[in-house]
Every structure is written in C-alpha cells, then in structure tokens.
Design a protein around this motif. Structure first.
Motif, PDB file in Angstrom:
ATOM      1  N   VAL A  29       0.786  -1.230  -0.086  1.00 30.11           N
ATOM      2  CA  VAL A  29      -0.011  -0.027  -0.162  1.00 30.11           C
ATOM      3  C   VAL A  29       1.066   1.419   0.338  1.00 30.11           C
ATOM      4  N   ASP A  30       0.320   2.544  -0.403  1.00 29.28           N
ATOM      5  CA  ASP A  30       1.005   3.445  -0.786  1.00 29.28           C
ATOM      6  C   ASP A  30       0.395   4.390  -0.291  1.00 29.28           C
ATOM      7  N   ARG A  31       0.218   5.424   0.270  1.00 29.17           N
ATOM      8  CA  ARG A  31      -0.198   6.790   0.521  1.00 29.17           C
ATOM      9  C   ARG A  31       0.364   8.060   1.002  1.00 29.17           C
TER      10      ARG A  31
ATOM     11  N   ARG B   7       9.364  -2.694  -5.366  1.00 27.46           N
ATOM     12  CA  ARG B   7      10.084  -1.334  -5.539  1.00 27.46           C
ATOM     13  C   ARG B   7       9.335  -0.280  -4.915  1.00 27.46           C
ATOM     14  N   LYS B   8       8.333   0.055  -4.022  1.00 24.32           N
ATOM     15  CA  LYS B   8       7.508   0.276  -3.258  1.00 24.32           C
ATOM     16  C   LYS B   8       8.715   0.503  -2.088  1.00 24.32           C
ATOM     17  N   LEU B   9       8.597  -0.660  -1.616  1.00 23.72           N
ATOM     18  CA  LEU B   9       9.549  -0.236  -0.079  1.00 23.72           C
ATOM     19  C   LEU B   9      11.135   0.216   0.015  1.00 23.72           C
TER      20      LEU B   9
ATOM     21  N   GLY C 172      11.031   8.895  10.597  1.00 25.92           N
ATOM     22  CA  GLY C 172      11.913   7.908  11.086  1.00 25.92           C
ATOM     23  C   GLY C 172      11.577   7.006  12.281  1.00 25.92           C
ATOM     24  N   ARG C 173       9.903   6.858  12.638  1.00 21.91           N
ATOM     25  CA  ARG C 173       9.715   5.635  13.563  1.00 21.91           C
ATOM     26  C   ARG C 173      10.392   4.674  13.565  1.00 21.91           C
ATOM     27  N   GLY C 174      10.333   3.933  14.897  1.00 21.63           N
ATOM     28  CA  GLY C 174      10.894   2.399  14.290  1.00 21.63           C
ATOM     29  C   GLY C 174      12.301   2.317  13.802  1.00 21.63           C
TER      30      GLY C 174
ATOM     31  N   LYS D 147      14.202   0.417  14.989  1.00 20.68           N
ATOM     32  CA  LYS D 147      15.502  -0.574  15.108  1.00 20.68           C
ATOM     33  C   LYS D 147      14.438  -2.035  13.406  1.00 20.68           C
ATOM     34  N   ARG D 148      12.817  -1.456  13.322  1.00 19.06           N
ATOM     35  CA  ARG D 148      12.868  -2.403  11.959  1.00 19.06           C
ATOM     36  C   ARG D 148      13.174  -1.909  11.339  1.00 19.06           C
ATOM     37  N   LYS D 149      12.671  -0.800  11.214  1.00 19.30           N
ATOM     38  CA  LYS D 149      13.703   0.001   9.572  1.00 19.30           C
ATOM     39  C   LYS D 149      15.096  -0.960   9.993  1.00 19.30           C
ATOM     40  N   LEU D 150      16.006  -1.155  10.308  1.00 18.77           N
ATOM     41  CA  LEU D 150      17.325  -1.535  10.203  1.00 18.77           C
ATOM     42  C   LEU D 150      17.556  -2.966   9.643  1.00 18.77           C
TER      43      LEU D 150
HETATM   44  O1  LIG Z   1       4.660   3.233   8.375  1.00 21.09           O
HETATM   45  P1  LIG Z   1       6.725   2.913   8.304  1.00 21.09           P
HETATM   46  O2  LIG Z   1       7.297   3.707   9.959  1.00 21.09           O
HETATM   47  O3  LIG Z   1       6.937   2.253   7.402  1.00 21.09           O
HETATM   48  O4  LIG Z   1       7.221   4.547   7.463  1.00 21.09           O
HETATM   49  C1  LIG Z   1       7.341   6.015   7.121  1.00 21.09           C
HETATM   50  C2  LIG Z   1       6.600   6.035   6.609  1.00 21.09           C
HETATM   51  O5  LIG Z   1       8.094   6.660   5.071  1.00 21.09           O
HETATM   52  C3  LIG Z   1       6.079   5.466   5.421  1.00 21.09           C
HETATM   53  O6  LIG Z   1       4.432   5.480   6.518  1.00 21.09           O
HETATM   54  C4  LIG Z   1       5.949   6.666   3.904  1.00 21.09           C
HETATM   55  O7  LIG Z   1       4.672   7.256   4.662  1.00 21.09           O
HETATM   56  C5  LIG Z   1       3.877   5.502   3.623  1.00 21.09           C
HETATM   57  O8  LIG Z   1       4.666   4.133   3.479  1.00 21.09           O
HETATM   58  C6  LIG Z   1       3.801   6.088   1.954  1.00 21.09           C
HETATM   59  O9  LIG Z   1       3.501   4.901   1.404  1.00 21.09           O
END
Ligand SMILES: O=P(O)(O)OC[C@@H](O)[C@@H](O)[C@H](O)[C@H](O)CO
Ligand SMILES: NC(=O)c1ccc[n+]([C@@H]2O[C@H](COP(=O)([O-])OP(=O)(O)OC[C@H]3O[C@@H](n4cnc5c(N)ncnc54)[C@H](O)[C@@H]3O)[C@@H](O)[C@H]2O)c1
Length: 382
Positions: free
Chosen positions: A157-159, A209-211, A292-294, A296-299
């Motif tokens: 999902v992307d928005r 592609r999205k992530l 930038g939340r989370g 640890k998840r993003k790394l």
């Molecule tokens: O939601 P997260 O914490 O995985 O990432 C933060 C944003 O990059 C994310 O919410 C974007 O706004 C979104 O993925 C856009 O489709």
C-alpha cells in the motif's frame, strides 16, 4: 457487505477506509484508541482532505470496536465479515492475531464460507506473517480447514498520510496519490471488488519497488534530515545536500531493483522523480519523527535499508555509499518519544554503533556492509 479493518489510524482512515466505503462496504474499525472509536460510533463517518486541492472525500457507514475491551463483538464482526484488512504496524500484528484467530474459528464453526485477510503494512510478506501468528493461536487440527477457507494475500500500500493535527480527530489529510497492490494466488473465494486495488500474480517486484524506493527514500530524508536539524520531510528535501543524498540513495536501490527485476531504467527514473515530487509536496507537513519512527524495524535485515544495501554489494558488486550513510544516520537517530530509538541508543551507548548494527540487522562482523557503514559512522561522528 461488511469489512473489518484493524487500525483506525492515518492510513486506515485516510486510505483503506475510504476505498472500502467507495466499494460499498460497511467498515468496522478495530482499534485501541477510544477517542477514535467513540467518534466513529457517534458520527458514523469522517472527512478525508486531499492535500493541494479543495477536494474532500466523505467516508460513511463506519463504526468502531476496541480490540482489547470488546473482544466478543470483534470476534462476531470477524465471523460475519466479507473482508478483513489491517494497518496497525508490523510490530502489532502478533497483538491482533489472537482475536483474529478466535473470529476466524467462529466463522469456520458457523460455516460462513471464504474470506480474505489483507495486511496493509510496510513490510514484505505482511499477510503471510499475520497468517503465521493466527495459526499459532489455533489448534493444529484446524490449520488445514483454515487454509482452505481463509486467504492471506500479501499487499503493498502506498499513500503518504502524515500524523494529523486537525481539530476534528477523525478528519485526515492525505496526498492525492495512492497505490494498493494485492497478489492473487493466495486469495480464497472471489477477489474483493474494490476500485483502486491492482491485482497481480506476483507481488514481489511491486512490494520491493515500493519499499526500496518510497520508503528507503523517505528514511533517507528522515534520518539525514534529523541529523542536519530539520523537522519535516519538506525541509529536509529543500536542503540541496540532503536532496542529492536522497537521489544517490535511490540510484543505489534503483540499480538493485533494475538488476533483479529487469525494470525499464527510464521508467524507474520517472518513478523516482514522482516520489521526490511527492516528498516535496508543499501542502503536506510530514515530520521526520514519523517517517523515522521505529529505527530498529527499519534497520532490520529485510527492511528498506539493510536489504537493498546488502543486495547492492551482492548483485551490483559495489559498496552502497549513500545507503551506508543513511544506515549510519539511523544508528545515530535519537528521539526520547520513540521506544525503538531509545532501545537502539541504549545498545549504541553500551556496545557501540557497529555492534548495534550487527544485532539489529543480523550481520556478521566480517560482513562488507558493516565495514562500509563503519566508515560512514566515523565520518558523521568526527
Ligand atoms: O510507516 P513506516 O514507519 O513503515 O514508514 C514511514 C513512512 O515512510 C511511510 O509511512 C510512508 O509515508 C508510506 O509508506 C507511503 O506509502
Ligand atoms: N501513514 C502512512 O503514510 C502509511 C502509508 C503506507 C503504509 N503505512 C503502514 O500502515 C501501517 C499503519 O501506519 P499508520 O501510519 O496508519 O500508523 P498509525 O499509528 O496512524 O495507525 C495505527 C493504528 O493502529 C492502532 N493500534 C495499535 N495497537 C492496536 C491493536 N492492538 N489493535 C488494534 N489497533 C491497534 C493505533 O491505535 C493506531 O490508530 C504501518 O504498517 C505503516 O507502515 C503507513
């Protein structure tokens, strides 16, 4: 038709709920935020504002249940649902899986036919991960019958839906752009008839592609922006130094994606430019602390930073200097209001940034990426 959606937050109200209403679903939001739940029950609707235009979308036929205090009602709603969706955060999926399992079990007992559960989370394999958590809450004797009647198709999902600060707690301001891609092989029964969902045979190229473009670029703007003292994504992207680094980062992830999926290079460059334009939207204020939340998840090893960086080394055969700088800035990210950031900084303080990276990204000490990030940490901290 009835839909149950877990997570009445930004994307739940601003994207999924709006599309479900337009597809004539009555949507029951399941959340733990009593303010949202009470407002949904009292007003049965809310407004979605499209940033940069006067256009609004009025969402109707909604209500709310608390997944902690109204479990029997949630179980009944799941038993009767024609579609179940989630947008709670990857780390919350285990917490909703017990009540979901109970509702699906009641559905099986009442022989109500097939239903699909679509996790709309920023992760690879979200619905399949939720299925694993659901099975952990069901007797093994019921696993086979569950898999025959309940589909867990993965989705992307992307928005962009920032944290909201409207007077009305339900009103949500969103960007006009959206994309919802759902894979078909794991669907049970009929495909949900929701305008706006793109159905594909293989989700992998779409979710990666999205992530690894939208979310990697977002993370680069957030962590580098925070390091340089910016408060919003727009402020970070207006900084020429950061804009250049975001472009460099997306060039690196782009080379991985083109190598893996044979994407057309000019089309991918256009996709990147569209994303940069979205990040620069003057009518949307998105804080670097949300994006930038989370950390640890993003790394994590499969997420938006380490996975493409490792694959850049393996498939492109070059060091991902830009991604390494973003990873280094994520390791230095401090936010006392972010539980994961606090936990990560505890490890950084006690064991050092590189040890923290090895732990959270599941990388061995000799891994090339560890060396490349080490050089960036040294540069950022001296
Ligand atoms: O939601 P997260 O914490 O995985 O990432 C933060 C944003 O990059 C994310 O919410 C974007 O706004 C979104 O993925 C856009 O489709
Ligand atoms: N906001 C965006 O731009 C965006 C875009 C695409 C995907 N996503 C993804 O969607 C998911 C949700 O993100 P968000 O921005 O809407 O977050 P959010 O914090 O606005 O919404 C999450 C909601 O889940 C609720 N919740 C927490 N624990 C719960 C529980 N146990 N049971 C039921 N509800 C619970 C919270 O109260 C909150 O209302 C994440 O996976 C995110 O990565 C977000």
């Amino acid at each position: 038709m009835k839909a149950v959606h877990f997570g009445a937050g930004n994307i739940g109200r601003g994207f999924i709920g709006a599309l479900l209403d337009q597809a004539n679903y009555e949507t029951i939001f399941v959340d733990v935020n009593d303010t949202l739940i009470d407002e949904l029950n009292n007003r049965k609707g809310y407004t979605v504002d499209l940033a940069g235009s006067d256009e609004t979308i009025e969402v109707q036929n909604v209500s709310g249940l608390n997944s902690m205090t109204q479990q029997n009602e949630v179980i009944q709603a799941i038993a009767e649902a024609d579609l179940i969706t989630t947008a709670v955060g990857p780390h919350i999926l285990p917490a909703i899986s017990k009540v979901l399992a109970q509702g699906l079990e009641k559905r099986l007992v009442e022989n109500r036919g097939p239903v699909n559960v679509i996790a709309c989370e920023n992760m690879i394999g979200g619905s399949e991960a939720l299925r694993t958590h659901v099975l952990e809450n069901l007797d093994e004797a019921k696993h086979e019958i569950l898999d025959e009647t309940v589909g867990f198709p993965n989705a992307a999902v992307d928005r962009i839906v920032p944290d909201q600060n409207n007077d009305d707690p339900l009103t949500v301001k969103v960007e006009p752009y959206f994309e919802w891609v759902v894979e078909t092989p794991l669907i049970k029964g009929e495909q949900p008839n929701v305008d706006g969902i793109t159905y594909v045979e293989d989700l992998t190229p779409y979710i990666e592609r999205k992530l690894f473009t939208v979310n990697t670029g977002h993370a680069a703007a957030a962590y580098l922006g925070h390091y340089h003292g910016h408060k919003t994504i727009k402020q970070a992207m207006d900084d020429p130094t950061i804009l250049e680094k975001v472009r460099g980062t997306l060039k690196e992830t782009g080379s991985v994606l083109i190598e893996k999926y044979n994407f057309d290079e000019s089309q991918h460059e256009a996709y990147i430019e569209k994303i940069i334009e979205r990040f620069l939207n003057p009518d949307l204020s998105d804080e670097v602390t949300r994006v930038g939340r989370g950390p640890k998840r993003k790394l994590g090893p499969k997420d938006r930073l380490v996975r493409p960086a490792s694959e850049h080394i393996e498939t492109v055969g070059k060091d991902p200097e830009y991604l390494a700088e973003v990873i280094a800035s994520a390791l230095l990210y401090q936010n006392e209001s972010d539980q994961e950031a606090k936990e990560l900084q505890e490890v950084v303080r006690n064991q050092g940034a590189l040890q923290a990276l090895q732990q959270v990204a599941e990388l061995d000490q000799g891994n090339r990426l560890v060396s490349v990030v080490s050089e960036q940490i040294h540069r950022l901290t001296n």
